[in-house]
Design a protein around this motif. Sequence first.
Motif, mmCIF file in Angstrom:
data_model
loop_
_atom_site.group_PDB
_atom_site.id
_atom_site.type_symbol
_atom_site.label_atom_id
_atom_site.label_comp_id
_atom_site.label_asym_id
_atom_site.label_seq_id
_atom_site.Cartn_x
_atom_site.Cartn_y
_atom_site.Cartn_z
ATOM 1 N N ALA A 197 -14.869 -3.670 6.347
ATOM 2 C CA ALA A 197 -14.535 -3.923 7.696
ATOM 3 C C ALA A 197 -13.172 -2.979 7.961
ATOM 4 N N ILE A 198 -13.134 -1.911 7.187
ATOM 5 C CA ILE A 198 -12.038 -1.188 7.593
ATOM 6 C C ILE A 198 -12.648 0.340 7.538
ATOM 7 N N LYS A 199 -11.590 1.416 7.860
ATOM 8 C CA LYS A 199 -12.145 2.636 8.155
ATOM 9 C C LYS A 199 -12.098 3.411 6.818
ATOM 10 N N LYS A 200 -12.796 4.371 6.504
ATOM 11 C CA LYS A 200 -12.843 5.275 5.381
ATOM 12 C C LYS A 200 -11.410 6.010 5.104
ATOM 13 N N GLU A 201 -10.790 6.288 6.242
ATOM 14 C CA GLU A 201 -9.514 7.030 6.064
ATOM 15 C C GLU A 201 -8.329 6.174 5.651
ATOM 16 N N ASP A 202 -8.641 4.594 6.121
ATOM 17 C CA ASP A 202 -7.688 3.784 5.698
ATOM 18 C C ASP A 202 -7.796 3.619 4.206
ATOM 19 N N VAL A 203 -8.960 3.689 3.693
ATOM 20 C CA VAL A 203 -9.205 3.330 2.063
ATOM 21 C C VAL A 203 -8.567 4.435 1.355
ATOM 22 N N GLN A 204 -8.946 5.583 2.014
ATOM 23 C CA GLN A 204 -8.219 6.770 1.173
ATOM 24 C C GLN A 204 -6.678 6.782 1.209
ATOM 25 N N LYS A 205 -6.070 6.264 2.269
ATOM 26 C CA LYS A 205 -4.525 6.249 2.226
ATOM 27 C C LYS A 205 -4.277 5.002 1.337
ATOM 28 N N LEU A 206 -4.830 3.889 1.265
ATOM 29 C CA LEU A 206 -4.593 2.866 0.425
ATOM 30 C C LEU A 206 -4.726 3.206 -0.994
ATOM 31 N N SER A 207 -5.783 4.169 -1.296
ATOM 32 C CA SER A 207 -5.954 4.544 -2.585
ATOM 33 C C SER A 207 -4.700 5.133 -3.392
ATOM 34 N N GLN A 208 -3.921 5.427 -2.737
ATOM 35 C CA GLN A 208 -2.467 6.040 -3.138
ATOM 36 C C GLN A 208 -1.421 4.887 -3.077
ATOM 37 N N THR A 266 -9.979 1.643 -9.219
ATOM 38 C CA THR A 266 -11.301 1.923 -8.664
ATOM 39 C C THR A 266 -11.159 1.618 -7.263
ATOM 40 N N PHE A 267 -11.426 2.385 -6.612
ATOM 41 C CA PHE A 267 -11.529 1.840 -4.795
ATOM 42 C C PHE A 267 -12.758 1.868 -4.474
ATOM 43 N N GLU A 268 -13.342 1.136 -3.715
ATOM 44 C CA GLU A 268 -14.754 1.313 -2.943
ATOM 45 C C GLU A 268 -14.719 0.797 -1.578
ATOM 46 N N LEU A 269 -15.416 1.484 -0.629
ATOM 47 C CA LEU A 269 -15.570 1.030 0.585
ATOM 48 C C LEU A 269 -17.004 0.766 0.624
ATOM 49 N N VAL A 270 -17.280 -0.342 1.112
ATOM 50 C CA VAL A 270 -18.554 -0.966 1.475
ATOM 51 C C VAL A 270 -19.102 -1.073 2.922
ATOM 52 N N GLN A 271 -20.021 -0.419 2.959
ATOM 53 C CA GLN A 271 -20.424 -0.198 4.480
ATOM 54 C C GLN A 271 -21.151 -1.690 4.960
ATOM 55 N N THR A 272 -20.725 -2.315 5.748
ATOM 56 C CA THR A 272 -21.356 -3.721 6.316
ATOM 57 C C THR A 272 -21.368 -3.784 7.612
ATOM 58 N N GLN A 273 -22.111 -4.706 8.044
ATOM 59 C CA GLN A 273 -22.290 -4.904 9.501
ATOM 60 C C GLN A 273 -22.026 -6.682 9.745
#
Length: 109
Positions: free
Chosen positions: A8-19, A37-44
């Motif tokens: 439930a967050i944006k890909k761009e935010d995970v990229q920022k957070l990974s640093q 390791t950082f993973e974005l799980v696409q959910t609905q």
Amino acid sequence: MPHVRFRAIKKEDVQKLSQSLTTELARSMNTPPDNFTFELVQTQFFSGGGETTSYPFIEVLWFARPQEVQNECAGIITRQMKQLGPYEDVVVVFHVLAKEAYYENGRHF
């Protein structure tokens, strides 16, 4: 290891957070930054028969650490998430993995 999953967050935010998260969490956990390791799980999400939005849901899979370290890490994740957006709620869940059940290249820790 540790492995951090985001929902439930944006890909761009995970990229920022990974640093930024890696830097702070590595220090708190006393773990080298390259172990993360950082993973974005696409959910609905659904409620009342329809699709809905959700609050950020972050899972941390790791080996057991003292409660004080877990509390500090939950605070770090929550603070950084709230800096990214106007989130009222941020959920962080820790899953403790047994070292003898975690294998890398066929060998457990």
